[in-house]
Each structure stands twice: as structure tokens, then as C-alpha cells.
Write an enzyme that holds these catalytic residues in place. Structure first.
Site, PDB file in Angstrom:
ATOM      1  CG  ASN A  73      -1.908  -0.957   1.287  1.00  0.00           C
ATOM      2  OD1 ASN A  73      -2.359  -1.922  -0.109  1.00  0.00           O
ATOM      3  ND2 ASN A  73      -2.706  -0.891   2.367  1.00  0.00           N
TER       4      ASN A  73
ATOM      5  CG  HIS B 258       3.732  -1.384  -4.992  1.00  0.00           C
ATOM      6  ND1 HIS B 258       2.480  -2.095  -4.619  1.00  0.00           N
ATOM      7  CD2 HIS B 258       4.944  -2.037  -5.325  1.00  0.00           C
ATOM      8  CE1 HIS B 258       2.933  -3.604  -5.139  1.00  0.00           C
ATOM      9  NE2 HIS B 258       4.819  -3.217  -5.393  1.00  0.00           N
TER      10      HIS B 258
HETATM   11  P1  NAD Z   1      -5.446  -5.898  -4.439  1.00  0.00           P
HETATM   12  O1  NAD Z   1      -6.228  -4.765  -4.848  1.00  0.00           O
HETATM   13  O2  NAD Z   1      -5.344  -6.797  -5.606  1.00  0.00           O
HETATM   14  O3  NAD Z   1      -6.613  -7.215  -3.930  1.00  0.00           O
HETATM   15  C1  NAD Z   1      -6.941  -6.789  -2.498  1.00  0.00           C
HETATM   16  C2  NAD Z   1      -7.600  -8.575  -2.184  1.00  0.00           C
HETATM   17  O4  NAD Z   1      -8.160  -7.572  -0.179  1.00  0.00           O
HETATM   18  C3  NAD Z   1      -8.715  -8.511  -2.945  1.00  0.00           C
HETATM   19  O5  NAD Z   1      -8.706 -10.260  -2.974  1.00  0.00           O
HETATM   20  C4  NAD Z   1      -9.802  -8.470  -2.021  1.00  0.00           C
HETATM   21  O6  NAD Z   1     -10.988  -9.482  -2.106  1.00  0.00           O
HETATM   22  C5  NAD Z   1      -9.483  -8.291  -0.488  1.00  0.00           C
HETATM   23  N1  NAD Z   1     -10.465  -7.707   0.563  1.00  0.00           N
HETATM   24  C6  NAD Z   1     -10.922  -6.416   0.183  1.00  0.00           C
HETATM   25  N2  NAD Z   1     -11.205  -5.934   1.742  1.00  0.00           N
HETATM   26  C7  NAD Z   1     -11.099  -6.528   2.782  1.00  0.00           C
HETATM   27  C8  NAD Z   1     -11.349  -6.753   3.691  1.00  0.00           C
HETATM   28  N3  NAD Z   1     -12.337  -5.734   5.002  1.00  0.00           N
HETATM   29  N4  NAD Z   1     -10.593  -7.476   4.112  1.00  0.00           N
HETATM   30  C9  NAD Z   1      -9.435  -8.053   4.314  1.00  0.00           C
HETATM   31  N5  NAD Z   1      -9.588  -8.153   2.460  1.00  0.00           N
HETATM   32  C10 NAD Z   1      -9.824  -7.627   2.131  1.00  0.00           C
HETATM   33  O7  NAD Z   1      -5.099  -5.332  -3.541  1.00  0.00           O
HETATM   34  P2  NAD Z   1      -3.456  -5.630  -3.775  1.00  0.00           P
HETATM   35  O8  NAD Z   1      -3.421  -7.159  -3.469  1.00  0.00           O
HETATM   36  O9  NAD Z   1      -2.985  -4.854  -2.355  1.00  0.00           O
HETATM   37  O10 NAD Z   1      -2.438  -5.711  -5.074  1.00  0.00           O
HETATM   38  C11 NAD Z   1      -2.800  -4.464  -5.860  1.00  0.00           C
HETATM   39  C12 NAD Z   1      -1.535  -3.177  -6.143  1.00  0.00           C
HETATM   40  O11 NAD Z   1      -3.010  -2.170  -5.524  1.00  0.00           O
HETATM   41  C13 NAD Z   1      -0.956  -2.848  -4.768  1.00  0.00           C
HETATM   42  O12 NAD Z   1       0.351  -2.711  -5.568  1.00  0.00           O
HETATM   43  C14 NAD Z   1      -1.327  -1.354  -3.899  1.00  0.00           C
HETATM   44  O13 NAD Z   1      -0.228  -0.763  -3.911  1.00  0.00           O
HETATM   45  C15 NAD Z   1      -1.644  -1.221  -5.032  1.00  0.00           C
HETATM   46  N6  NAD Z   1      -3.254  -0.293  -3.921  1.00  0.00           N
HETATM   47  C16 NAD Z   1      -2.974   0.210  -2.869  1.00  0.00           C
HETATM   48  C17 NAD Z   1      -4.235   0.872  -2.431  1.00  0.00           C
HETATM   49  C18 NAD Z   1      -3.751   1.624  -0.695  1.00  0.00           C
HETATM   50  O14 NAD Z   1      -2.532   2.334  -0.837  1.00  0.00           O
HETATM   51  N7  NAD Z   1      -4.447   1.657  -0.046  1.00  0.00           N
HETATM   52  C19 NAD Z   1      -5.373   1.131  -1.999  1.00  0.00           C
HETATM   53  C20 NAD Z   1      -5.533   0.331  -3.361  1.00  0.00           C
HETATM   54  C21 NAD Z   1      -4.478  -0.729  -4.768  1.00  0.00           C
END
Ligand code: NAD
Length: 247
Positions: A100, A117
């Protein structure tokens, strides 16, 4: 059952390591990329989050980033982030490796956070290298699109996050691999585990002998390697694990 087993593994851990993804911040109001309600059901990731598309058209990048940046800057840590920071403070975890870019682990009080990241809290000019707070850039997006560098006037102001097509920061990768190789318990939270090379980290730990716990809303490709799999919301599951350890 799973929650008690996870608590037992973590309370015996000497070098527990957490690996987190967008799901851990979903309950703070930040949309995930994948999974139910994920952003990629709305956008094409390569169009909105690649270095090539940023360089070709920074204004379009910022049009999308404006909304997401506003949400991330306003977000507060949720009970999942707080529980992870408490597990670190108790010695059940040595660090949090996160995909994140939202900064919420540190806001919750976690001390050793490896951001694979990068961080969305800063913005850098690709021409002169000067850095500015994302909050300040965000504040002028209504009147300046794309935002211009305050130092040199250039139009290539990029958040200090890793876009598709960019390498991950080498220090962060090195540290994360070293922590994974030494980990005895690997706690994976809120990640779809499909973004590489980040998703290698839990595999490195498992290959080196760590026992894996997966806490995720939906099944992941690594569930078969885990000793404990809990399908649930991290903001609920992690505080339960913490309270069992505390007890
Ligand atoms: P992803 O979006 O691919 O997967 C998120 C996972 O979290 C999903 O499998 C989903 O089922 C699960 N999920 C959703 N709500 C949840 C909860 N309340 N509790 C537990 N699990 C939950 O995310 P990823 O694997 O981190 O990969 C995607 C890329 O997205 C990363 O490289 C990251 O840098 C980026 N990203 C970051 C943010 C952030 O900084 N908050 C937000 C969106 C995407």
C-alpha cells in the site's frame, strides 16, 4: 478455530512478519484494485497506472488520481492497522511489508514499515527532482491540470509510488527479502497475491520455513500453502487475533 490457531502461531513467533495489500485499507474507505467493488472493475489499470501513460498524458493520470488521492489523504487507520501495530509493539511481528501507498500503517503507530510500492504522500518532479507534499499538490488540482512543479514549472509531477512499468525501490525489496528469509510466521492480510514481484515475498518466507496465515475477504492463489486461512474482514479478524493473544 482459525482465529485461535492464528493467535497461537503469532504468540509463539520470534520473527513474525506481516505482508499487507489494499484489502487492509478497504475498511478505511480506500477502494481496492481487485475483489468486489475494486477499482479495476471501473478502470483499465494499464491506462491509468502505468509510467508510459503518465508520461504521454499527465493530465489524464491526474484526473483519475485526483479522486483517489483525495480519498487516501482523508483516510484514517482502521482497527486492522491498529491491531498490526499492536502486534509489532508486543513483539509478535518484527515488521510490516506493505504494497500500500496510503501511509496508514505508520499512522496507526507501526514502526518498521517497508513500502514496496512507495508512498502516495509525496510528489516528485521527474524533470528537476524536487519533492512536494501530495496534500499541497492535491489542493491545486481544481485550478491546475496537470499540476506544475513549483521549482521548475515542468508538467511531470508524479506521486512517489511505483507505477506499472517502473522498478520497485531496491532498498525496500532487499529489506523485504531479508525479513522474509528470516521469518518464522508470515501473516498475509488483504492482498489478492497476484501482483508480482511483491507477491514473491510470502513465498520466499514459506520456502525458508515460515508458517503462513492468510486473512483475506476472498480466496487467494496461496491459500493452499497456508497453515491457517481466514476469509473475513481484516478490521474484524485482526483485533480478534490480538485479543486472544492478549488473553
Ligand atoms: P488487490 O486490490 O489486488 O486485492 C485486495 C484484496 O483484498 C482482494 O483479494 C479482496 O478480496 C481483499 N479485501 C477487500 N476488502 C478486504 C477486507 N476488509 N479485509 C480483508 N481483505 C479484503 O490489492 P493488492 O494485492 O494490494 O495489489 C494491488 C496493488 O494495488 C498493490 O500494488 C497496491 O500498491 C495497490 N493499491 C494500494 C492501495 C492503498 O494504498 N490503500 C489501494 C488500492 C491499490
Amino acid at each position: 478455530m482459525g482465529i485461535q490457531r492464528a493467535a497461537d502461531l503469532l504468540s509463539a513467533a520470534r520473527r513474525g512478519l506481516a505482508f499487507t495489500g489494499a484489502g487492509v485499507s478497504a475498511e478505511s474507505g480506500i477502494p481496492t484494485f481487485r475483489g468486489e467493488g475494486g477499482l479495476w472493475t471501473k478502470y483499465d489499470p494499464v491506462k491509468v497506472s502505468s509510467i508510459d501513460s503518465f508520461l504521454a498524458d499527465p493530465a489524464s493520470y491526474w484526473q483519475v488520481s485526483k479522486e483517489r488521492g483525495g480519498i487516501a489523504l482523508a483516510a484514517k487507520p482502521n482497527p486492522g492497522h491498529v491491531a498490526l501495530a499492536a502486534l509489532e509493539a508486543r513483539g509478535n511481528l518484527v515488521a510490516v511489508v506493505t504494497q500500500n501507498t496510503d501511509g496508514l500503517h505508520k499512522d496507526a503507530g507501526a514502526k518498521c514499515v517497508i513500502e514496496l510500492h512507495g508512498s502516495g504522500r509525496k510528489v516528485q518532479c521527474l524533470e528537476c527532482g524536487s519533492l512536494e507534499a501530495r496534500r499541497d499538490v492535491q489542493a491545486r488540482l481544481d485550478v491546475e491540470m496537470p499540476p506544475r512543479c513549483r521549482a521548475c514549472g515542468g508538467p511531470y509531477l508524479k506521486p512517489t509510488v511505483v507505477l506499472f512499468g517502473e522498478p520497485m525501490p531496491s532498498d525496500a525489496i532487499r529489506e523485504a527479502y531479508a525479513l522474509a528469509e528470516q521469518a518464522d510466521v508470515m501473516l498475509v492480510v488483504g492482498s489478492s497475491l497476484v501482483v508480482y514481484p511483491a507477491a514473491e515475498i510470502p513465498l520466499v518466507a514459506v520456502r525458508a520455513g515460515a508458517r503462513m496465515i492468510v486473512v483475506n475477504a476472498e480466496p487467494t492463489p496461496f491459500d493452499g500453502f497456508a497453515e491457517v486461512v481466514i476469509h473475513g474482514r481484516s478490521g474484524e479478524v485482526l483485533p480478534e487475533i490480538l485479543s486472544l493473544i492478549g488473553a
